[in-house]
Scaffold this active site. Sequence first.
Site, short mmCIF file in Angstrom:
data_model
loop_
_atom_site.label_atom_id
_atom_site.label_comp_id
_atom_site.label_asym_id
_atom_site.label_seq_id
_atom_site.Cartn_x
_atom_site.Cartn_y
_atom_site.Cartn_z
N CYS A 24 0.86 -1.20 0.00
CA CYS A 24 0.00 0.00 0.00
C CYS A 24 0.89 1.24 0.00
CB CYS A 24 -0.93 0.00 1.20
SG CYS A 24 -2.15 -1.34 1.17
N TYR A 78 -13.73 2.77 4.97
CA TYR A 78 -14.57 1.60 4.75
C TYR A 78 -15.98 1.84 5.29
CZ TYR A 78 -10.78 -1.34 3.07
OH TYR A 78 -9.77 -1.87 2.31
N ARG A 137 -0.60 4.08 -2.30
CA ARG A 137 -1.61 3.89 -3.34
C ARG A 137 -3.00 3.67 -2.76
NH1 ARG A 137 -3.55 -1.21 -3.54
NH2 ARG A 137 -2.29 -2.74 -2.42
#
Length: 277
Positions: free
Chosen positions: A159, A222, A179
């Site tokens: 990541c 999330y 990312r």
Amino acid sequence: MESQYLNLLKKVVSEGSDRMDRTGVGTRALFAQNMRFNMKDGFPAITTKKLAFKAVKSELLWFLEGSNDDNRLKEINGSEKTIWTANANADYWKAKAKFEGDLGRVYGVQWRTWKRPDGSEVDQLGEVIEKIKTNPYDRRLIVTAWNPGELDQMALPPCHMFFQFFVADGTLSLYMHQRSCDMFLGVPFNIASYSLLLHMVAQVTTLKPGEFIHSLGDTHIYNNHFDQVREQLTRKPLPPPTLWLNPEITDIDSFTMEDIKLENYESHPPIKADMAV
């Protein structure tokens, strides 16, 4: 200092686009955000919820060792479970793992033993530290964990995938591109980890730590973290702590858990949330 992180949380909530993702949980996301943390202002440990700093420093030491073994991370951390255990045990990875706890060619392996086509290895971080000492204005002070040829050999593709150092006026700064950015669980951890790395490299190269600049690609919350985010946003930040490193350490490979401490760290209570895998 912490306010820019909290403001970015608010921005994702209010302006983000709702999207499905690899995990099936779904996210609300923005693209290409940026934060800057000046170490003169204190160490950027989040205070609106408790930062698991023991996990931060143990994972970073594990990266610096070049390890890919979750069992080794458990030893460093002194625990039976780590933030990597779920990935090591994930069904999609188990068939590829070479041993129990194997995570493949993840971060530390790429940092310290990147493979050349001829099979020889590159210690990217070691070479960069030597360049900082001998040619500090080099524009190639770069370490990358994103190795397209080995992504299928990793339990989780990186990541935080790329970082670059910059030296000016006796001060060392660090820019990192990430990312994929889990704003509630992961990003506070990443801020602390790379700020710690900045301090450690600055110490072993006899420079002062300057700024950590955090470039965020897919910047998301999330769907199962929104209640936790709303709770965190009701809390007021507390004064940032300071970082203590053992001043006798002059080699990046010589740091231990005992050589790294947060001093005067006060925070609000933890806020628990499930990690999407």
